[in-house]
Every structure is written in structure tokens, then in C-alpha cells.
Design a protein around this motif. Structure first.
Motif: not given
Length: 189
Positions: A29, A33, A36-37
Motif C-alpha cells: 500500500i 501511494i 501515484i505521487l
């Protein structure tokens, strides 16, 4: 005193809850994240034109805000942060100061994958100094007024006179190696 179903007090959790609470699940997870950043950073990296225009605007603001007092690093940082959200006044000294800035300084764009930078080159900073960082669609200035070269002139008034003057005996200067037998004092500027 017998209880039915004794020995099985554990609550049944779903596979998703067990995955989220496991070390592997939290790592995956977190990496998702971070991915995505990174994708957002790549997409919103400022272009060369944006970096150039915003950096010139920030340099113009830095030149306009400069006064005869030397400010410390915290004030310089706060000024640079405020330059992100403001624009320079183009009516004040813009033409002549920016002409001299363009004459003696050069800006160079460097594109990195996640961010971009602008470097300032001049005769004073031959190796270049970073004056802006572009990330997530913002151009963050790191400009300092001392990095700019706005005028060129001699370092001393009388170029051929020595910095060390002989105060003992005659005041004659004999080329590159002055007489070291007397008392010397540094006149400075």
C-alpha cells in the motif's frame, strides 16, 4: 458451568483486513501511494517555458526587493517563498536592469524525471548556481541577489598600483616584487 463453543473466542477477520494489517500489505500500500505521487510528479513537472518565465519573474522580484541592507538567510528564504505566489512589478526599472541581467547572466534549464531546475551562469558563478526548482507544477525560487552579475568594472580604482605600499623610505614601486625590507601596511579599499 459448561459453555457451548468454548475454546473458540477468535473473531473471524476478512482477508482484506488481514492483508492491510500484515507487513507485506502495508509495504505494498505504501509503494502504491508512492507510485501515484511519482506519477503525479512526472505529469506536473514544469516545462522549459514555464520554468524560464517564472524564474525571470522571481529574479525580477529579487532585484526589486533588494536594498542596501544585507538580509539574513531566513529573510531570503521567506522572500523566495512569497515569490511563488506573487508577480513582479514590471513598471519599475524593468527595462534597464533586466537588460544588464541578460547581458551578464545566462539561465539554463535542466529537466530531471520528477522535477526540473534552472541554473544561473555568469563570470562570477562560472560553475553555475541553482536559482529555481520546479516540482508538482510549482516553480520554487532559490535565488539570491548576491548570485547575479548586473554590472562589470575594475576591482580597484587604480589597477596598476600595488595593494601593499611601502611606508618606509621612498614610495616607489619596483614592479612585481616590492622592497620587503621596510615596514608595510595594507591600505585596502
Amino acid at each position: 458451568m459448561n459453555q457451548a463453543g468454548r475454546g473458540s473466542y477468535r473473531k473471524k477477520e476478512s482477508i482484506f483486513t488481514e492483508f492491510v494489517n500484515s507487513c507485506l500489505g502495508r509495504t505494498i500500500i505504501g509503494l502504491a501511494i508512492l507510485g501515484i505521487l511519482l506519477l503525479v510528479a512526472i505529469i506536473t513537472c514544469p516545462s522549459e517555458e514555464t520554468m524560464y518565465e517564472e524564474t525571470r519573474d522571481n529574479i525580477r522580484q529579487c532585484i526589486e526587493a533588494n536594498d542596501s541592507l544585507q538580509i539574513d538567510g531566513i529573510d531570503e528564504t521567506l522572500n523566495n517563498i512569497s515569490y511563488i505566489f506573487s508577480k513582479a512589478d514590471t513598471a519599475v526599472h524593468d527595462a534597464e536592469i533586466m537588460k544588464s541581467f541578460d547581458k551578464y547572466n545566462r539561465l539554463e534549464y535542466n529537466n530531471h524525471t520528477l522535477f526540473s531546475t534552472m541554473r544561473l551562469y555568469n563570470n562570477f558563478r562560472v560553475e553555475g548556481v541553482r536559482c529555481a526548482i520546479g516540482v508538482f507544477g510549482l516553480v520554487i525560487p532559490t535565488a539570491n541577489f548576491n548570485d547575479f552579475l548586473l554590472r562589470v568594472g575594475p576591482m580597484r580604482k587604480d589597477y596598476n598600483t600595488p595593494a601593499i605600499k611601502n611606508t618606509y623610505g621612498d614610495e616607489e614601486y619596483f614592479g612585481e616584487n616590492p622592497d620587503l625590507g621596510g615596514v608595510f601596511r595594507y591600505d585596502g579599499e
